[in-house]
Enzyme design. Structure first.
Site, mmCIF file in Angstrom:
data_model
loop_
_atom_site.group_PDB
_atom_site.id
_atom_site.type_symbol
_atom_site.label_atom_id
_atom_site.label_comp_id
_atom_site.label_asym_id
_atom_site.label_seq_id
_atom_site.Cartn_x
_atom_site.Cartn_y
_atom_site.Cartn_z
ATOM 1 N N ASP A 111 67.193 20.935 99.159
ATOM 2 C CA ASP A 111 67.307 21.328 97.522
ATOM 3 C C ASP A 111 66.556 20.223 96.853
ATOM 4 O O ASP A 111 67.025 18.812 97.154
ATOM 5 C CB ASP A 111 68.826 21.305 97.179
ATOM 6 N N ASP A 135 73.713 25.831 90.485
ATOM 7 C CA ASP A 135 74.364 24.537 90.281
ATOM 8 C C ASP A 135 75.491 24.190 89.234
ATOM 9 O O ASP A 135 75.070 24.707 87.979
ATOM 10 C CB ASP A 135 72.889 23.779 89.854
HETATM 11 C C1 DX5 Z 1 69.082 19.817 91.309
HETATM 12 C C2 DX5 Z 1 69.636 21.091 91.657
HETATM 13 C C3 DX5 Z 1 68.481 21.812 92.144
HETATM 14 C C4 DX5 Z 1 67.458 22.280 91.115
HETATM 15 C C5 DX5 Z 1 66.364 22.580 92.131
HETATM 16 O O1 DX5 Z 1 70.163 18.855 90.927
HETATM 17 O O2 DX5 Z 1 70.362 20.788 92.726
HETATM 18 O O3 DX5 Z 1 69.374 22.900 92.646
HETATM 19 O O4 DX5 Z 1 67.905 23.213 90.370
HETATM 20 O O5 DX5 Z 1 65.142 23.003 91.405
HETATM 21 P P1 DX5 Z 1 63.767 22.516 91.856
HETATM 22 O O6 DX5 Z 1 63.363 23.347 93.143
HETATM 23 O O7 DX5 Z 1 62.989 22.729 90.808
HETATM 24 O O8 DX5 Z 1 63.760 20.865 92.179
HETATM 25 ZN ZN ZN Z 2 71.397 22.575 93.580
#
Ligand code: DX5
Ligand code: ZN
Length: 227
Positions: A177, A34
């Site tokens: 996601d 990210d």
């Molecule tokens: C949130 C991100 C995600 C996040 C996912 O903005 O895009 O990729 O890291 O993490 P989880 O699975 O914990 O929601």
């Molecule tokens: Zn993400």
């Protein structure tokens, strides 16, 4: 073939090289990284330098999720750093800049995607570009942080993207996601998701290896029972 993409935003950064070794040992398909500018979403994400360093220690393809107000300004930096897939948010784009984004990424021969916030209504211009895009990320949490609660209303958006690609013969993959966990993974498989980004579901657990095994089994071996 469905793919697992651990999201390292919620990993322990001090132990990142050990963690990447575990991801290699467990045979994950992608690493989701990210990149957040602090304005598009209220957090700061990984820099191009960090991406370059990760790319230098692993062959696992890096999937970069650009949460930037100005993705066109930064996309090349992340491609140069070693991205193998890169998505930008449609909220930061219009038809002209989205076409430019696709052109830049296409020229570099990596996969190009568009991400969508859960609260965003899909703009008409996106429909004109769906045939050109390699993946779509209908996010199931507001962007910025790991560990948020999955928004179940997004399941119907995912299903619609699945129906649409079948109907029109589009080739895009669907990436989930946000809040993907043991409770919702079966419905995500059922609705047609191909790439499963998982942050807290892996790095928030006491046993990272065990969680990876669980998700790998359900997505790869048992997947066809639900999908
Ligand atoms: C949130 C991100 C995600 C996040 C996912 O903005 O895009 O990729 O890291 O993490 P989880 O699975 O914990 O929601
Ligand atoms: Zn993400």
């Amino acid at each position: 073939m469905r793919q697992i993409a651990p999201s390292i935003l919620s990993a322990n950064y001090i132990k990142i090289s050990e963690i990447i070794k575990i991801l290699e040992k467990k045979g994950v398909d992608l690493i989701h990284v990210d990149a957040i500018d602090g304005v598009f979403a209220p957090n700061i994400g990984f820099s191009p330098k960090f991406v370059k360093e990760i790319a230098s220690i692993t062959d696992i393809p890096l999937d970069i999720h650009l949460m930037f107000c100005n993705p066109l300004k930064f996309v090349t930096l992340y491609i140069d750093a070693g991205a193998r897939m890169i998505s930008a948010h449609i909220e930061s784009l219009d038809l002209a800049s989205a076409e430019k984004f696709l052109e830049i990424v296409e020229e570099r021969g990596i996969l190009k995607g568009f991400a969508i916030k859960p609260s965003t209504e899909i703009p008409e211009w996106l429909n004109n570009l769906l045939e050109k895009v390699d993946y779509i990320v209908p996010m199931s949490v507001e962007p910025g942080f790991s560990g948020q609660k999955f928004i179940p209303q997004i399941l119907s958006r995912i299903e619609n993207f699945n129906i649409l690609r079948k109907k029109r013969g589009y080739h895009y993959l669907i990436e989930a996601d946000g809040g993907v966990n043991k409770e919702n993974i079966k419905s995500l498989i059922e609705k047609g998701v191909d790439i499963f980004v998982i942050g807290a579901g892996i790095f928030g657990s006491n046993d990272i290896e065990e969680s990876l095994e669980y998700f790998k089994k359900i997505v790869k071996e048992d997947g066809d029972k639900f999908g």
